[in-house]
Motif scaffolding. Structure first.
Motif, PDB file in Angstrom:
ATOM      1  N   THR A 160       1.067  80.529  -2.261  1.00 36.12           N
ATOM      2  CA  THR A 160      -0.320  80.953  -2.182  1.00 36.12           C
ATOM      3  C   THR A 160      -1.206  79.726  -2.048  1.00 36.12           C
ATOM      4  O   THR A 160      -0.857  78.633  -2.482  1.00 36.12           O
ATOM      5  CB  THR A 160      -0.737  81.784  -3.404  1.00 36.12           C
ATOM      6  N   ARG A 161      -2.359  79.918  -1.424  1.00 31.60           N
ATOM      7  CA  ARG A 161      -3.340  78.853  -1.239  1.00 31.60           C
ATOM      8  C   ARG A 161      -4.658  79.261  -1.889  1.00 31.60           C
ATOM      9  O   ARG A 161      -4.975  80.433  -1.964  1.00 31.60           O
ATOM     10  CB  ARG A 161      -3.576  78.575   0.244  1.00 31.60           C
ATOM     11  N   PHE A 162      -5.427  78.281  -2.302  1.00 34.56           N
ATOM     12  CA  PHE A 162      -6.757  78.576  -2.821  1.00 34.56           C
ATOM     13  C   PHE A 162      -7.731  77.508  -2.379  1.00 34.56           C
ATOM     14  O   PHE A 162      -7.334  76.496  -1.811  1.00 34.56           O
ATOM     15  CB  PHE A 162      -6.732  78.709  -4.344  1.00 34.56           C
ATOM     16  N   ALA A 182      16.586  63.363  15.879  1.00 33.54           N
ATOM     17  CA  ALA A 182      15.967  64.338  16.783  1.00 33.54           C
ATOM     18  C   ALA A 182      15.874  65.677  16.080  1.00 33.54           C
ATOM     19  O   ALA A 182      16.738  66.036  15.263  1.00 33.54           O
ATOM     20  CB  ALA A 182      16.784  64.481  18.061  1.00 33.54           C
ATOM     21  N   ALA A 183      14.828  66.423  16.383  1.00 37.89           N
ATOM     22  CA  ALA A 183      14.640  67.746  15.802  1.00 37.89           C
ATOM     23  C   ALA A 183      14.064  68.676  16.855  1.00 37.89           C
ATOM     24  O   ALA A 183      13.268  68.262  17.707  1.00 37.89           O
ATOM     25  CB  ALA A 183      13.713  67.689  14.593  1.00 37.89           C
ATOM     26  N   ALA A 184      14.474  69.939  16.793  1.00 36.29           N
ATOM     27  CA  ALA A 184      13.960  70.949  17.711  1.00 36.29           C
ATOM     28  C   ALA A 184      13.934  72.289  16.993  1.00 36.29           C
ATOM     29  O   ALA A 184      14.715  72.528  16.057  1.00 36.29           O
ATOM     30  CB  ALA A 184      14.826  71.048  18.960  1.00 36.29           C
ATOM     31  N   GLY A 185      13.033  73.159  17.426  1.00 38.75           N
ATOM     32  CA  GLY A 185      12.961  74.474  16.810  1.00 38.75           C
ATOM     33  C   GLY A 185      12.005  75.385  17.541  1.00 38.75           C
ATOM     34  O   GLY A 185      11.300  74.980  18.466  1.00 38.75           O
ATOM     35  N   VAL A 186      11.986  76.640  17.098  1.00 33.91           N
ATOM     36  CA  VAL A 186      11.119  77.637  17.693  1.00 33.91           C
ATOM     37  C   VAL A 186      10.592  78.553  16.594  1.00 33.91           C
ATOM     38  O   VAL A 186      11.307  78.870  15.643  1.00 33.91           O
ATOM     39  CB  VAL A 186      11.863  78.458  18.773  1.00 33.91           C
ATOM     40  N   THR A 187       9.333  78.928  16.711  1.00 38.40           N
ATOM     41  CA  THR A 187       8.757  79.943  15.827  1.00 38.40           C
ATOM     42  C   THR A 187       8.367  81.147  16.675  1.00 38.40           C
ATOM     43  O   THR A 187       7.941  81.011  17.827  1.00 38.40           O
ATOM     44  CB  THR A 187       7.526  79.414  15.075  1.00 38.40           C
ATOM     45  N   TYR A 188       8.534  82.329  16.075  1.00 42.02           N
ATOM     46  CA  TYR A 188       8.232  83.587  16.769  1.00 42.02           C
ATOM     47  C   TYR A 188       7.381  84.448  15.858  1.00 42.02           C
ATOM     48  O   TYR A 188       7.805  84.810  14.755  1.00 42.02           O
ATOM     49  CB  TYR A 188       9.529  84.299  17.131  1.00 42.02           C
ATOM     50  N   GLN A 189       6.168  84.736  16.296  1.00 46.41           N
ATOM     51  CA  GLN A 189       5.272  85.611  15.544  1.00 46.41           C
ATOM     52  C   GLN A 189       5.635  87.045  15.894  1.00 46.41           C
ATOM     53  O   GLN A 189       5.098  87.648  16.832  1.00 46.41           O
ATOM     54  CB  GLN A 189       3.812  85.304  15.878  1.00 46.41           C
ATOM     55  N   ALA A 190       6.585  87.609  15.140  1.00 49.84           N
ATOM     56  CA  ALA A 190       7.140  88.921  15.475  1.00 49.84           C
ATOM     57  C   ALA A 190       6.106  90.023  15.326  1.00 49.84           C
ATOM     58  O   ALA A 190       6.031  90.942  16.153  1.00 49.84           O
ATOM     59  CB  ALA A 190       8.351  89.203  14.589  1.00 49.84           C
ATOM     60  N   THR A 191       5.336  89.975  14.244  1.00 49.97           N
ATOM     61  CA  THR A 191       4.238  90.903  14.031  1.00 49.97           C
ATOM     62  C   THR A 191       3.069  90.091  13.471  1.00 49.97           C
ATOM     63  O   THR A 191       3.180  88.878  13.264  1.00 49.97           O
ATOM     64  CB  THR A 191       4.608  92.018  13.031  1.00 49.97           C
ATOM     65  N   ARG A 192       1.983  90.765  13.193  1.00 50.94           N
ATOM     66  CA  ARG A 192       0.836  90.056  12.630  1.00 50.94           C
ATOM     67  C   ARG A 192       1.190  89.389  11.308  1.00 50.94           C
ATOM     68  O   ARG A 192       0.677  88.326  10.974  1.00 50.94           O
ATOM     69  CB  ARG A 192      -0.324  91.031  12.442  1.00 50.94           C
ATOM     70  N   ALA A 193       2.112  90.010  10.549  1.00 53.76           N
ATOM     71  CA  ALA A 193       2.464  89.503   9.222  1.00 53.76           C
ATOM     72  C   ALA A 193       3.768  88.726   9.183  1.00 53.76           C
ATOM     73  O   ALA A 193       3.951  87.877   8.309  1.00 53.76           O
ATOM     74  CB  ALA A 193       2.549  90.664   8.226  1.00 53.76           C
ATOM     75  N   LEU A 194       4.690  88.974  10.102  1.00 50.80           N
ATOM     76  CA  LEU A 194       6.033  88.391  10.039  1.00 50.80           C
ATOM     77  C   LEU A 194       6.214  87.269  11.047  1.00 50.80           C
ATOM     78  O   LEU A 194       5.982  87.473  12.247  1.00 50.80           O
ATOM     79  CB  LEU A 194       7.080  89.477  10.296  1.00 50.80           C
ATOM     80  N   LYS A 195       6.628  86.097  10.560  1.00 53.88           N
ATOM     81  CA  LYS A 195       6.931  84.962  11.427  1.00 53.88           C
ATOM     82  C   LYS A 195       8.352  84.498  11.158  1.00 53.88           C
ATOM     83  O   LYS A 195       8.764  84.323  10.006  1.00 53.88           O
ATOM     84  CB  LYS A 195       5.946  83.812  11.187  1.00 53.88           C
ATOM     85  N   SER A 207      -1.247  88.432   2.581  1.00 49.95           N
ATOM     86  CA  SER A 207      -2.683  88.328   2.806  1.00 49.95           C
ATOM     87  C   SER A 207      -2.915  87.059   3.613  1.00 49.95           C
ATOM     88  O   SER A 207      -1.961  86.398   4.029  1.00 49.95           O
ATOM     89  CB  SER A 207      -3.433  88.263   1.469  1.00 49.95           C
ATOM     90  N   LYS A 208      -4.170  86.685   3.805  1.00 49.84           N
ATOM     91  CA  LYS A 208      -4.460  85.456   4.534  1.00 49.84           C
ATOM     92  C   LYS A 208      -4.012  84.218   3.772  1.00 49.84           C
ATOM     93  O   LYS A 208      -3.817  83.153   4.367  1.00 49.84           O
ATOM     94  CB  LYS A 208      -5.965  85.360   4.823  1.00 49.84           C
TER      95      LYS A 208
END
Length: 373
Positions: free
Chosen positions: A371-373, A281-294, A327-328
């Protein structure tokens, strides 16, 4: 020229009065980190390791995606994807040139999509969609993949979406003359989506070279509420005594799948006579604190029966992540984790999170760049 797009010559092909268009997209991810982890197994006992490693979240890869519009709502598709280590440049996935994905397919707006080749398993793809970090890359964050397997050679995949309801069916051929079941894997996934909810369930069965079976089912969901996203899923995996997979790169049944076996115990090779059951079993939470910080926090737990005859075990991991977007396409992150083994899992050679050098726990941390490309 649009970044990531390679225009192809000879695209002015008329089909059914419509202009047929083709494109090939070059894409990839590079994730690298400095990692600290104690209780690493060595010949002189458990030791601490600090070094430059593959990243916490993604194995580096590059790939090509192709699309050709055929007209009348149809198109041809392909994906070729190769994994590598960004710290050494070596190929991943057993050295296969396109070890992550290599498939060709047809899609139709009415009839759905069919793909042929090496593909990610339906159970693995579903777990990616509901896991708080879409399955990590450190062994301490990704040990659920030994229960589902990752990728399967010689696979036929059919998928179709009706509004929010989706279905995916897979069959991986064992490729053994005179024995269709040996080395085969069949998977069926059902999903349901709304604007804020992704949910579903998957069933899977694999057969090894001698007809021993692995069966599992998994169900879970991801739900978004404002800046928070809640994640949770349950996976129940059963392996018959003696269930074994082929060595990577050998071409034998279930090779190159990353499924965990159930043939050996701490007593030696071929000593397992008990059925194994992993209730994960797995559980979790994500919080988008600001536009840049998760920020992300998660917990993973595997209750194991049949580590060996009459012996049970327990595997647990808790972790936290701070991810900052530069960045994005580029992020920096800090990751911390703590894992603990109990009972028979301390010395279990089939322990999905690996050995802790005979100790009960491991603490790890990583600082990385992706980074992604």
């Amino acid at each position: 020229m649009k970044p990531g797009i390679i225009p192809l010559a000879g695209l002015s092909l008329l089909s059914g009065g419509a202009l047929a268009q083709s494109s090939v997209t070059l894409y990839g991810v590079i994730d690298t980190s400095v990692r600290f982890a104690n209780h690493q197994a060595t010949s002189s006992g458990p030791q601490t390791l600090i070094g430059l490693q593959d990243g916490a979240f993604n194995n580096a890869r590059w790939g090509l995606r192709g699309v050709e519009e055929l007209g009348a709502g149809s198109k041809a598709l392909f994906t070729l994807e190769s994994g590598f280590s960004p710290t050494t440049g070596r190929s991943s996935q057993q050295g296969q040139l396109f070890g992550r994905q290599a498939w060709l397919g047809l899609a139709n707006d009415t009839w759905g999509t069919i793909k042929l080749g090496r593909q990610m398993g339906a159970a693995y793809l579903f777990v990616i969609g509901v896991d708080p970090i879409s399955i990590g890359n450190y062994s301490e964050l990704s040990w659920q993949t030994s229960l589902t397997g990752l990728r399967y050679d010689n696979t036929v995949d059919y998928s179709k979406q009706w509004a929010g309801l989706g279905v995916e069916a897979q069959y991986a051929f064992g490729e053994r003359a005179g024995d269709m079941a040996s080395g085969s894997t069949v998977q069926l996934a059902l999903t349901y989506d709304t604007d804020s909810l992704h949910s579903g369930a998957v069933a899977q069965q694999s057969k090894d070279a001698n007809g021993h079976a692995m069966r599992l089912w998994v169900a879970g969901a991801r739900y978004a509420i404002g800046p928070f996203t809640l994640h949770g899923y349950y996976l129940d995996a059963w392996r018959q005594a003696g269930f074994a997979i082929g060595a990577n790169g050998s071409g034998t049944p279930l090779a190159n799948t990353s499924i965990g076996g159930n043939a050996n115990t701490v007593l030696g090779a071929g000593t397992q006579t008990a059925e194994r059951r992993d209730q994960y079993a797995a559980a979790g939470v994500t919080y988008q604190a600001t536009r840049a910080l998760k920020l992300t926090a998660g917990y993973m737990r595997d209750n194991v029966s049949g580590v060996r005859p009459g012996v049970a075990g327990l595997v647990q991991t808790v972790y936290g992540v701070a991810m900052y977007s530069l960045s994005k396409r580029t992020e920096v992150y800090l990751e911390m984790d703590y894992s603990r083994l109990s009972g028979g899992s301390i010395t279990d050679p089939n322990n999905p999170s690996g050995s802790f050098g005979g100790t009960r726990c491991r603490t790890g941390a990583g600082v990385g760049l992706r980074t992604r490309f």
